[in-house]
Design a protein around this motif. Structure first.
Motif, PDB file in Angstrom:
ATOM      1  N   TRP A 104      11.666   9.509  -2.161  1.00  0.00           N
ATOM      2  CA  TRP A 104      10.721   8.838  -1.267  1.00  0.00           C
ATOM      3  C   TRP A 104      10.581   9.610   0.046  1.00  0.00           C
ATOM      4  CZ3 TRP A 104       7.379   4.836  -1.726  1.00  0.00           C
ATOM      5  CH2 TRP A 104       6.866   4.269  -0.551  1.00  0.00           C
ATOM      6  N   ASP A 105       9.345   9.813   0.480  1.00  0.00           N
ATOM      7  CA  ASP A 105       9.056  10.487   1.739  1.00  0.00           C
ATOM      8  C   ASP A 105       8.519   9.447   2.721  1.00  0.00           C
ATOM      9  OD1 ASP A 105       7.899  11.952   3.872  1.00  0.00           O
ATOM     10  OD2 ASP A 105       7.655  13.703   2.573  1.00  0.00           O
ATOM     11  N   ALA A 106       9.400   8.977   3.608  1.00  0.00           N
ATOM     12  CA  ALA A 106       9.034   7.896   4.535  1.00  0.00           C
ATOM     13  C   ALA A 106       7.930   8.338   5.495  1.00  0.00           C
ATOM     14  CB  ALA A 106      10.263   7.438   5.305  1.00  0.00           C
ATOM     15  N   ALA A 107       8.005   9.588   5.965  1.00  0.00           N
ATOM     16  CA  ALA A 107       6.986  10.064   6.899  1.00  0.00           C
ATOM     17  C   ALA A 107       5.618  10.116   6.223  1.00  0.00           C
ATOM     18  CB  ALA A 107       7.387  11.445   7.434  1.00  0.00           C
ATOM     19  N   TYR A 108       5.593  10.548   4.960  1.00  0.00           N
ATOM     20  CA  TYR A 108       4.325  10.605   4.239  1.00  0.00           C
ATOM     21  C   TYR A 108       3.800   9.200   3.959  1.00  0.00           C
ATOM     22  CZ  TYR A 108       0.849  12.122   0.818  1.00  0.00           C
ATOM     23  OH  TYR A 108      -0.325  12.348   0.143  1.00  0.00           O
ATOM     24  N   ALA A 109       4.699   8.270   3.650  1.00  0.00           N
ATOM     25  CA  ALA A 109       4.286   6.874   3.435  1.00  0.00           C
ATOM     26  C   ALA A 109       3.665   6.304   4.700  1.00  0.00           C
ATOM     27  CB  ALA A 109       5.479   6.035   3.002  1.00  0.00           C
ATOM     28  N   ASP A 110       4.262   6.612   5.860  1.00  0.00           N
ATOM     29  CA  ASP A 110       3.694   6.153   7.131  1.00  0.00           C
ATOM     30  C   ASP A 110       2.317   6.759   7.360  1.00  0.00           C
ATOM     31  OD1 ASP A 110       5.928   4.630   7.677  1.00  0.00           O
ATOM     32  OD2 ASP A 110       6.864   6.139   8.971  1.00  0.00           O
ATOM     33  N   HIS A 111       2.198   8.041   7.049  1.00  0.00           N
ATOM     34  CA  HIS A 111       0.899   8.725   7.198  1.00  0.00           C
ATOM     35  C   HIS A 111      -0.166   8.059   6.327  1.00  0.00           C
ATOM     36  CE1 HIS A 111      -2.211  11.799   6.931  1.00  0.00           C
ATOM     37  NE2 HIS A 111      -2.018  11.839   5.620  1.00  0.00           N
ATOM     38  N   LEU A 112       0.170   7.799   5.069  1.00  0.00           N
ATOM     39  CA  LEU A 112      -0.800   7.187   4.157  1.00  0.00           C
ATOM     40  C   LEU A 112      -1.153   5.772   4.589  1.00  0.00           C
ATOM     41  CD1 LEU A 112       0.586   8.371   0.690  1.00  0.00           C
ATOM     42  CD2 LEU A 112      -1.498   9.155   1.822  1.00  0.00           C
ATOM     43  N   ALA A 113      -0.141   5.006   4.978  1.00  0.00           N
ATOM     44  CA  ALA A 113      -0.393   3.626   5.416  1.00  0.00           C
ATOM     45  C   ALA A 113      -1.354   3.615   6.601  1.00  0.00           C
ATOM     46  CB  ALA A 113       0.918   2.936   5.767  1.00  0.00           C
ATOM     47  N   GLY A 114      -1.147   4.542   7.553  1.00  0.00           N
ATOM     48  CA  GLY A 114      -2.054   4.618   8.692  1.00  0.00           C
ATOM     49  C   GLY A 114      -3.441   5.072   8.287  1.00  0.00           C
ATOM     50  N   THR A 115      -3.509   6.037   7.383  1.00  0.00           N
ATOM     51  CA  THR A 115      -4.799   6.560   6.916  1.00  0.00           C
ATOM     52  C   THR A 115      -5.630   5.464   6.255  1.00  0.00           C
ATOM     53  OG1 THR A 115      -3.888   8.778   6.595  1.00  0.00           O
ATOM     54  CG2 THR A 115      -5.908   8.238   5.400  1.00  0.00           C
ATOM     55  N   PHE A 116      -4.972   4.606   5.471  1.00  0.00           N
ATOM     56  CA  PHE A 116      -5.682   3.537   4.761  1.00  0.00           C
ATOM     57  C   PHE A 116      -5.757   2.243   5.570  1.00  0.00           C
ATOM     58  CE2 PHE A 116      -4.259   6.076   0.991  1.00  0.00           C
ATOM     59  CZ  PHE A 116      -5.523   6.422   0.560  1.00  0.00           C
ATOM     60  N   GLY A 117      -5.228   2.245   6.782  1.00  0.00           N
ATOM     61  CA  GLY A 117      -5.327   1.067   7.642  1.00  0.00           C
ATOM     62  C   GLY A 117      -4.503  -0.114   7.182  1.00  0.00           C
ATOM     63  N   LEU A 118      -3.331   0.153   6.599  1.00  0.00           N
ATOM     64  CA  LEU A 118      -2.461  -0.933   6.139  1.00  0.00           C
ATOM     65  C   LEU A 118      -1.609  -1.447   7.294  1.00  0.00           C
ATOM     66  CD1 LEU A 118      -1.171   0.358   2.670  1.00  0.00           C
ATOM     67  CD2 LEU A 118      -2.704  -1.573   3.097  1.00  0.00           C
ATOM     68  N   ASP A 119      -1.624  -2.749   7.494  1.00  0.00           N
ATOM     69  CA  ASP A 119      -0.822  -3.398   8.527  1.00  0.00           C
ATOM     70  C   ASP A 119       0.526  -3.769   7.921  1.00  0.00           C
ATOM     71  OD1 ASP A 119       0.347  -5.007  10.444  1.00  0.00           O
ATOM     72  OD2 ASP A 119      -1.500  -6.095  10.917  1.00  0.00           O
ATOM     73  N   ARG A 120       1.598  -3.167   8.416  1.00  0.00           N
ATOM     74  CA  ARG A 120       2.929  -3.410   7.858  1.00  0.00           C
ATOM     75  C   ARG A 120       3.371  -4.859   8.028  1.00  0.00           C
ATOM     76  NH1 ARG A 120       6.779   0.475   6.987  1.00  0.00           N
ATOM     77  NH2 ARG A 120       6.044   2.633   6.907  1.00  0.00           N
ATOM     78  N   ARG A 121       2.761  -5.569   8.976  1.00  0.00           N
ATOM     79  CA  ARG A 121       3.182  -6.951   9.230  1.00  0.00           C
ATOM     80  C   ARG A 121       2.538  -7.943   8.265  1.00  0.00           C
ATOM     81  NH1 ARG A 121       1.160  -6.813  15.288  1.00  0.00           N
ATOM     82  NH2 ARG A 121      -0.542  -5.905  14.068  1.00  0.00           N
ATOM     83  N   LYS A 122       1.500  -7.530   7.582  1.00  0.00           N
ATOM     84  CA  LYS A 122       0.795  -8.446   6.686  1.00  0.00           C
ATOM     85  C   LYS A 122       1.553  -8.671   5.393  1.00  0.00           C
ATOM     86  CE  LYS A 122      -4.167  -8.387   7.608  1.00  0.00           C
ATOM     87  NZ  LYS A 122      -5.493  -8.112   6.988  1.00  0.00           N
ATOM     88  N   ARG A 123       1.451  -9.883   4.879  1.00  0.00           N
ATOM     89  CA  ARG A 123       2.000 -10.166   3.554  1.00  0.00           C
ATOM     90  C   ARG A 123       1.060  -9.598   2.486  1.00  0.00           C
ATOM     91  NH1 ARG A 123       6.276 -13.499   4.195  1.00  0.00           N
ATOM     92  NH2 ARG A 123       6.294 -14.816   6.065  1.00  0.00           N
ATOM     93  N   VAL A 124       1.622  -9.233   1.370  1.00  0.00           N
ATOM     94  CA  VAL A 124       0.818  -8.669   0.289  1.00  0.00           C
ATOM     95  C   VAL A 124      -0.280  -9.647  -0.131  1.00  0.00           C
ATOM     96  CG1 VAL A 124       0.865  -7.829  -2.096  1.00  0.00           C
ATOM     97  CG2 VAL A 124       2.726  -7.232  -0.518  1.00  0.00           C
ATOM     98  N   SER A 125       0.046 -10.927  -0.144  1.00  0.00           N
ATOM     99  CA  SER A 125      -0.928 -11.951  -0.560  1.00  0.00           C
ATOM    100  C   SER A 125      -2.130 -12.023   0.376  1.00  0.00           C
ATOM    101  CB  SER A 125      -0.250 -13.320  -0.641  1.00  0.00           C
ATOM    102  OG  SER A 125       0.303 -13.673   0.619  1.00  0.00           O
TER     103      SER A 125
END
Length: 293
Positions: A104-125
């Motif tokens: 797992w590449d945490a830095a790359y995951a952060d990059h992708l999450a930001g690129t796709f506009g994913l809010d880490r605080r949101k529930r999946v539902s």
């Protein structure tokens, strides 16, 4: 290396994968194509150790992946809706995969999450369909598993997000080569990513070729009706269309230089056929799998 020998998957009396035998070399991007019900997801589920085959054998790097801990760690399988707890927050889901996946590449995951506009605080539902697809893509790419399987993983994304996904996948694959299997209905959008194409039809493998070779097998012949029919006689004709006295026939099979010159002398026009169009013709309801072998 993935090796399948007479692989069969059944659901009761229904045969989803019918005696499939093939090898997939490591370090390529494969496009797995097929109509709904062709057996794509059933095949991928066996490769990812989600399901045990009813018959035949499957090995990944020489071992049966089913209930094999090492093989499962080295494989990630992402479907159109990620298999994660709906009540968990995005950040918790990503943290779980960071602990579970050794590459797992945490830095790359952060990059992708930001690129796709994913809010880490949101529930999946609470995520939209497109955001759930984006979460699946983050998991699939940041895991960097030697065998990465994406089964319509990006289907819910809009056109812009899909374009970003394609760019990210190719860039990360070039930087970190691995085996990637893309199963998709959005063929025209992602066909340029494929190094090899596999087509399933009613549970059987009808095509497996490198992409350039497969592309070269489709040609549309257009011209006067009689001249077209004379030229295509004895060949595999996938489809015909006519307008007035003009006919277009779609052939399956490459033409050599002499045949191309003969077509020009007969007043015929030759045009390439895209992968999506070839796929549509090869898997039409009235065509049998044997007809294209």
């Amino acid at each position: 290396m993935i090796s399948l020998r007479d692989l069969t998957v059944r659901y009761g009396d229904t045969v989803a994968v019918d005696g499939l035998t093939t090898d997939l070399e490591p370090g390529k991007i494969y496009g797995l194509l097929g109509r709904n019900g062709s057996g794509k997801t059933s095949l991928l589920s066996v490769l990812a150790a989600y399901r045990k085959a009813a018959g035949g054998s499957v090995t990944v790097n020489g071992v049966d992946p089913f209930e094999n801990a090492q093989a499962m760690r080295d494989t990630v399988f992402v479907r159109d809706a990620p298999d994660v707890p709906q009540a968990d927050r995005v950040g918790k889901v990503l943290g779980f995969f960071a602990r579970l996946r050794p590459r797992w590449d945490a830095a790359y995951a952060d990059h992708l999450a930001g690129t796709f506009g994913l809010d880490r605080r949101k529930r999946v539902s609470a995520l939209s369909r497109g955001q759930r697809s984006a979460l699946g893509v983050v998991i699939g790419l940041a895991t960097r598993a030697p065998l990465t399987i994406l089964d319509e993983a990006y289907l819910g994304m809009d056109a812009v997000a899909r374009s970003v996904f394609q760019r990210e996948l190719l860039a990360d694959y070039l930087a970190h080569p691995r085996t990637i299997i893309l199963s998709t209905h959005l063929i025209q959008e992602v066909a340029d990513l494929f190094e090899e194409v596999l087509i399933l039809d009613r549970g059987r493998l009808i095509v497996q070729e490198d992409t350039d070779t497969f592309r070269s097998r489709g040609v549309a012949v257009t011209g006067p009706e009689d001249a077209v029919e004379t030229f295509v006689s004895g060949r595999t004709v996938l489809a015909r269309q006519s307008l007035g006295g003009v006919r277009q026939a779609t052939l399956y099979g490459s033409l050599d230089d002499d045949e191309q010159r003969r077509a020009g002398s007969a007043g015929l026009t030759l045009e390439p056929v895209g992968i999506q169009d070839l796929f549509v013709h090869l898997t039409s309801a009235e065509r049998t799998p044997e007809a294209v072998r």
